[in-house]
Design an enzyme around this catalytic site. Structure first.
Site: not given
Length: 481
Positions: A152-153, A176-177, A229, A251-252, A285, A384
């Site tokens: 969502w960011n 899938k958004p 995410g 990508e975490l 992130c 984080e």
């Protein structure tokens, strides 16, 4: 009554009819007012989308790169020309300031443009043989149906960073958004439709994140899951993908440090630190989560940074001059407060911010906050935050600060402020991160690889490297006389 958006699930070139009993409400995080309702799809819709993508794969993958690139070029141009309208949609559902939202849309169009150009450059390889009677070559082949799960960011750019290279490589996609921000995804799919994307190549399913994800994981037709995410969800996707040995590109989470050395240009460095930490209200992130400042400049650096933070305007993303919009949810705001409370309890000093926002709106706002006298045992230095809380810790020597910066399970991005060329190379090489910015806190561009190491994921997005995630390398050995 809010209006139901009838076009929110897209399968095989058609928008699926929505039943009123299967919808979810999308809220504006700045006002908490409902915007619209979208379809709440699940496993069945996902299976239909995967079937459509599988059927379309043979045709799309066999097209030439130039043929695929034409669609991507058109989509990029449509997106760029419509950036203001798309930016307003993004701000309404996600909250970031309108100028940031428009910039994101233009950046998202840039990824489509880059991969329109890369579509024709899926080069193979001719291997010189050690045997006279052999000829050997390697050719790239698209991996197949891709399940793309986006956050969502950055609800526009995260989509095109995945769809651009996937489509350029010849893959088909089920998207899938995030449940919080599906409206930007819907508009992007409409752009692909307008650009002439063949039916079944791009499919969209909004709704039940768990059910959609499980179908992607269990369906053998999905050959790759690409996800941005949390690290927790990334680990789950890795475990479940093992059942069919699916490829995953992840990508975490991150825990990015900034190191400001004694020779840093303080005026420039504080501006960059401000931009890194408070862009998208700290909900990125790669934004700085820890700030290490050399003890010889710490007092001046902190004072200059404080003055700049105090000038930031918090409010609706649609208000003129807004620098920070709302956080995405109540839980996000509670997490920032919890990190601040822990730090203060353990001895941190509040330099600025840290109190309840006094604006008129009822959304999830939190004032930009800077704290000093920070120690390593504080949660904010270990986890984080994903919000506008900026901890400052001083250091005295290069070796110790590198060790502290590397002392984390994450390895996405790190930043250095210095005017010394030797130090630039020496420290950049020693930092255990996939991305290192030197006097640069905005490293993400279409032409360069983006991705982390350690528990920040694996695989790259951007540049020619981004195509590799969606291609298999086939070795062909030919015997000759």
């Amino acid at each position: 009554m809010i209006q139901t958006l009838t076009e929110s699930i897209y399968i095989n070139g058609k928008w699926k009819e929505v039943e009123s009993s299967q919808t979810q409400v999308i809220y504006n995080p700045a006002t908490l007012e409902p915007i619209t309702e979208v379809a709440y799809g699940g496993a069945q819709e996902t299976k239909e989308a995967i079937d459509a993508a599988s059927q379309a794969f043979s045709t799309w993958s066999e097209m030439t790169g130039r043929q695929r690139s034409r669609v991507l070029y058109k989509a990029s141009e449509f997106m760029r020309k419509d950036a203001e309208r798309l930016g307003k949609i993004l701000t309404r559902e996600q909250g970031k300031p309108l100028n940031e939202a428009i910039g994101e849309v233009k950046g998202a169009a840039g990824f489509l443009l880059w991969y329109a150009e890369e579509a024709s450059r899926g080069y193979g390889e001719w291997i010189p043989s050690s045997v006279k009677t052999k000829r050997m070559l390697v050719i790239p082949k698209p991996i197949g149906v891709v399940g793309a799960i986006t956050p969502w960011n950055f609800p526009s750019s995260m989509i095109t960073r995945k769809l651009g290279p996937a489509l350029a490589a010849g893959c088909t996609v089920v998207l899938k958004p995030s449940p919080e921000t599906p409206l930007s995804a819907i508009e992007i799919v409409k752009i692909f439709e307008k650009a002439g994307m063949p039916a079944g190549v791009v499919n969209l399913v909004t709704g039940d994140a768990e059910a959609i994800g499980k179908e992607m994981l269990s369906n053998k037709e999905v050959k790759l899951i690409t996800f941005t995410g949390s690290t927790e969800v990334g680990k789950y996707l890795m475990r479940e993908s093992a059942n069919h040995v699916k490829k995953v590109a992840l990508e975490l989470g991150g825990h990015a440090p900034i190191i400001a050395f004694e020779d840093a240009d303080i005026e420039k460095a504080t501006t960059l630190a401000l931009g890194s930490k408070f862009r998208n209200n700290g909900q990125t992130c790669i934004c700085a989560n820890r700030l290490y400042v050399h003890e010889s400049i710490a007092e001046e650096f902190t004072n200059v940074l404080k003055e700049k933070v105090l000038q930031l305007k918090v409010g609706s993303g649609f208000d003129q001059g807004t620098d920070l919009g709302p956080l995405i949810s109540e839980n996000a705001a509670k997490k920032v407060q919890a990190h601040l409370d822990d730090a203060v309890q353990k001895g941190a000093n509040i330099v600025c911010g840290g109190s309840k926002w006094d604006g008129d709106l009822q959304g999830y706002f939190y004032p930009p906050t800077v704290i000093s006298n920070v120690t390593d045992d504080m949660v904010v230095m270990r986890e984080e935050t994903f919000g506008p809380l900026f901890p400052i810790q001083t250091f005295s020597d290069e070796g110790s600060v590198i060790q502290k910066a590397n002392n984390t399970d994450y390895g996405l991005a790190a930043y250095i402020f210095t005017e010394n060329t030797s130090r630039t190379l020496r420290v950049a090489e020693k930092l255990d991160y996939g991305i290192v910015g030197v006097n640069d806190v905005f490293p993400a561009v279409p032409e360069a690889p983006f991705g982390g190491i350690k528990q920040s994921g694996h695989g790259k997005e951007g540049g020619h490297h981004g195509m590799d995630e969606f291609l298999e390398k086939k070795f062909i050995s030919i015997g000759i006389e």
